[in-house]
Every structure is written in C-alpha cells, then in structure tokens.
Design an enzyme around this catalytic site. Structure first.
Site, PDB file in Angstrom:
ATOM      1  N   LYS A 211      29.631  -9.807 -96.895  1.00 17.10           N
ATOM      2  CA  LYS A 211      28.601  -8.905 -95.990  1.00 17.10           C
ATOM      3  C   LYS A 211      29.195  -8.780 -94.774  1.00 17.10           C
ATOM      4  O   LYS A 211      28.631  -7.610 -94.148  1.00 17.10           O
ATOM      5  CB  LYS A 211      27.033  -9.799 -95.850  1.00 17.10           C
ATOM      6  CG  LYS A 211      25.940  -9.355 -97.471  1.00 17.10           C
ATOM      7  CD  LYS A 211      24.972 -10.129 -97.469  1.00 17.10           C
ATOM      8  CE  LYS A 211      24.268  -9.422 -98.889  1.00 17.10           C
ATOM      9  NZ  LYS A 211      24.605 -10.594 -99.608  1.00 17.10           N
TER      10      LYS A 211
HETATM   11  C1  LIG Z   1      23.864 -10.818-100.785  1.00 17.66           C
HETATM   12  C2  LIG Z   1      24.962 -11.452-102.228  1.00 17.66           C
HETATM   13  C3  LIG Z   1      25.532 -10.893-103.237  1.00 17.66           C
HETATM   14  C4  LIG Z   1      24.291  -9.394-103.957  1.00 17.66           C
HETATM   15  O1  LIG Z   1      24.593  -7.957-103.740  1.00 17.66           O
HETATM   16  P1  LIG Z   1      24.579  -7.232-103.202  1.00 17.66           P
HETATM   17  O2  LIG Z   1      24.731  -5.812-102.417  1.00 17.66           O
HETATM   18  O3  LIG Z   1      22.707  -7.023-102.976  1.00 17.66           O
HETATM   19  O4  LIG Z   1      24.766  -6.278-104.777  1.00 17.66           O
HETATM   20  C5  LIG Z   1      25.497 -11.518-104.329  1.00 17.66           C
HETATM   21  N1  LIG Z   1      26.378 -12.628-103.640  1.00 17.66           N
HETATM   22  C6  LIG Z   1      26.044 -12.844-102.457  1.00 17.66           C
HETATM   23  C7  LIG Z   1      27.289 -14.134-102.262  1.00 17.66           C
HETATM   24  C8  LIG Z   1      25.372 -12.236-101.005  1.00 17.66           C
HETATM   25  O5  LIG Z   1      26.146 -12.616-100.030  1.00 17.66           O
END
Ligand SMILES: *Cc1c(COP(=O)(O)O)cnc(C)c1O
Length: 433
Positions: free
Chosen positions: A107
């Site tokens: 993210k």
């Molecule tokens: C947010 C997150 C996900 C899921 O991603 P999405 O875009 O919401 O599908 C998977 N793994 C980790 C470690 C995350 O932080």
C-alpha cells in the site's frame, strides 16, 4: 481524462475532482473513461527499461492529460524510492516482493502516489486544508499515514478497529503525531469503513470541512498499483519467463488485483489472474455462483484481507460489463482457512527457506494448486513477514528478523482517540475540528 461512477448516476468528474472526492456522489467508484492501450514497441522493449521508466509510461497513459509531464515524472519517481523485485521461490513460482517501502506493505506505492498527487492539486488551488479519512484493517492506515506525514495542507484521520490490528501495525499510525490522528473504533473494519462512507455523504459535515478518502477506492491510490505488474512482467521477460505468466493476488478489498486487471486492459500480456482469499470468500463464491453476496467479515490470521464487502468488486464488475463468463474466463479464485494458511507457510519455509507472510501465503498456495503445465506463477508478497511476527514465528518455528525501519516505529508512544462505532459520535468529533 474524465472519470465516471460505477453507479452511473453521478456527473462525470475530472481527475482533480475524483481524487479529492474519492467516492462519487451516488456512492459509486470512479473509473477512467477510457483505458489506453500501450504501443507494441513499449512491450517489445520493456525488459530494458527501469521500474521508474516503466511506471512513468503507465502513469502518463492515465494521468498525462491532467498533470504536466515534469510534475508527473517527479511524482512517479518520488513515489518509487524503493524497488519491487521478483524473487524465485520454487521452479515455477516467483514472489513479487511489494514490501520494500517505508511501511513494508504494497500500500506504500498507492499511498505515496496519492499524497503527492493531492499535494499537486492543493498547490494549484491555493490554500484550502484537505482532510483525509481512511478506514484500515491494518496496513492501509500505516501506508497512508506515512505517505502523508508532514504533507502541508493535509490532515489525516485513521479509523481502525480496536484490538483487531497487530501491535506492529498499530504503532505505524498511532505514534506519528503531526498531521496524523488515529481513532480507535469499538467495532470491526466494516464499521470503520461504514463511518468513513457516511461522513462523505453527510452534507453538514462536508460544508464544515473538506473531506477526501484515501482508501483503495481512490483512483489515485489504486491505479498506481498497476506499475509493479508491468515491472514484474519486464523482469520475468528479461529471464525469458514471461510467456505463460499467471499472477496471483491475495485480495481483500480488491484494489490491488483491479490495478493488475487495468494493466491487462492496457495490453500487459498476463495470461490470467488468480484472486486468493482467506476464509472471507465473497469473491470466490461470486466466481462459483455468479451471485455477489456481501457478508460481515470474519477475523483471520491474514487480517488485511478480512473484508466482507470488497469495495472494488464494483470496478471489476464494471470492467467486464457485468459479464460473469468474461470474468471467470480471465480470473479464478481460491479460499483458505487459517489452518491451511499455517500449513502452507510452514511447508514453504521447510522446502524452500522462504518466509511468507500470512497474506502472501494464500497467493503462494493458490499457485501451487492452480498452475497448469507450462505456466509460470508470480504471487504478490503483499507485506513483510515481520509485520506479522507473532503469527509467523510459531508457525515456522524460527525467528523473523525485524527490519530497522519497522523497529523504529515500535519505539514510539501510542496516541489514539477511542470512539464508539455510531456515526453520531464520529460526526460530533469532526465538527469540533
Ligand atoms: C491491503 C492488503 C491486502 C489486500 O489488498 P486489497 O487491495 O484490499 O485486495 C493483502 N495483503 C496485505 C498485506 C494488505 O495490506
């Protein structure tokens, strides 16, 4: 470029409007009006380009009409101050490591890009303060808080479910201070998300302060995630391994995989995608039955994927015009219980020495079970295993080293505002800001 709402009942928006509003007025998600195909020469030569060069080409296709080239280049290059390497795990399975950014999760890419793009628009506008509201099940909060930390003219409110994120995750957004406020909600992630959505719909509140979202629904957060799929393809192509590439994405709110699907619409030659779920199997069930039935989320050891109503489902649905056959012919699914996640994490460590985090484990397993002869799999390792140290160490029966940048957060002092999950409390709080 103009952006339309997946609910088709809101007016078209400019990029600037879509980024500042986050969610359209009809509660739909913004989609770019067209998705440009990138030229063949780009793909012919992609293996010789750097991550930043590739990312800039992709960014230009989406944002080039709305952001001047020099600023866009700077935004892209500043965002990608770290690499997203592809690492071999087994003969035909590779890990796309998305955890080399400041908060050790994928993210960071979207959050850093969005912070910089929003700042670009605020500068253009003159001085109004913008308030970013973000609901988190763990990793979003830390990525957004760190992406926006110290950015002038922006205040960030992080809403997170009390007791449902790990200590390490919590320390990444409750210890920062400055323009970051953490709010601890007595509820689950879906309650936090509902509060944020209600705040955007509340007229009085919106007259009082300028609100925007930094959840994966924001186009400035989810589209840049396409960058690393192109880069992964390039790095695999350089090794002659890109012909039958299957990409597997551990998914919760489906922002990450949606960005990959946009990449494919732009011409990226990925053969097919797999969405790996934990026991929150709403998308998996949709693939099986054609019915989309959101449910309350269940708590699992892959907690960033504990989502019972994946927001970006609306985008996936729209991208394929609601055609279930089109969706299932390109995307398959998988769902794993905590027990299966444990078993797989342990098996992978024993047989390869590679330490998976609980989310990446779902991706790895879906490839192990789902690859056909001749295919090569790449799964997104969405976070560093040290972020889930307490879960991972007993499973693999070994120590996970904590990277320095993570250890730094844990030295800070926690500061958060406790709050009930009803909208009235949240609104009263914001009206006083
Ligand atoms: C947010 C997150 C996900 C899921 O991603 P999405 O875009 O919401 O599908 C998977 N793994 C980790 C470690 C995350 O932080």
């Amino acid at each position: 470029m103009k952006y339309y709402s997946t609910n088709k009942e809101a007016p078209l928006a400019t990029l600037h409007e879509a980024v500042v509003k986050g969610l359209a007025s009809d509660r739909g998600l913004y989609m770019p009006e067209n998705i440009k195909k990138l030229p063949e020469e780009f793909f012919d030569n992609i293996q010789n380009m750097s991550f930043q060069e590739i990312a800039y080409t992709v960014a230009d296709a989406f944002f080039g009409e709305d952001v001047d080239p020099e600023s866009l280049k700077k935004i892209v290059y500043d965002t990608l101050s770290f690499d997203c390497p592809v690492v071999k795990v087994t003969d035909n399975i590779y890990s796309l490591e998305l955890f080399h950014g400041p908060t050790l999760a994928f993210k960071d890419v979207g959050a850093r890009f969005m912070a910089r793009l929003l700042q670009y628009f605020i500068h253009q506008e003159g001085k109004e303060e913008v308030n970013v509201l973000v609901a988190t099940s763990g990793d979003t909060g830390s990525a957004v808080a760190n992406g926006f930390l110290g950015v002038e003219g922006i205040h960030v409110y992080v809403l997170y479910p009390k007791g449902k994120v790990s200590k390490i995750q919590e320390s990444q957004f409750t210890t920062l201070g400055r323009n970051i406020t953490a709010i601890e909600i007595d509820g689950v992630f879906d309650d936090c998300q509902a509060l944020v959505k209600s705040a955007f719909m509340d007229e009085e509140l919106n007259n009082h302060m300028k609100l925007t979202s930094a959840n994966s629904i924001n186009v400035a957060r989810f589209l840049p995630q396409a960058f690393y799929y192109f880069n992964a393809y390039a790095r695999m192509k350089a090794q002659g391994l890109a012909d039958n590439l299957v990409v597997c994405v551990p998914s919760g709110n489906f922002g990450n995989i949606t960005a990959g699907l946009f990449g494919h619409k732009m011409g990226l030659p990925i053969k097919r995608f797999i969405a790996a779920n934990n026991s929150n199997d709403i998308f998996y069930k949709y693939l099986m039955t054609g019915k989309y039935e959101p449910k309350p989320s269940k708590q699992t050891i892959a907690n960033a994927m504990d989502v019972g109503a994946p927001s970006n489902f609306a985008r996936v649905y729209d991208l394929y015009k609601g055609n279930h056959d089109a969706i299932t012919s390109y995307i398959s699914g998988a769902t794993y219980s905590d027990q299966q996640i444990r078993e797989t994490m342990s098996e992978c460590y024993k047989s390869t020495g590679y330490i998976l985090d609980p989310h990446g484990t779902c991706g790895y397993r879906a490839l192990k079970e789902g690859l056909k002869p001749g295919e090569t799999g790449v799964f997104c390792e969405t976070a560093h295993p040290a972020k889930f140290k307490d879960t991972v160490e007993p499973i693999i029966n070994a120590k996970v080293e904590i990277p320095t940048r993570l250890a730094e957060f844990m030295k800070g002092i926690k500061k958060s505002i406790p709050m009930a999950k009803d909208f009235a409390s949240f609104k009263t709080f914001l009206m006083r800001q």
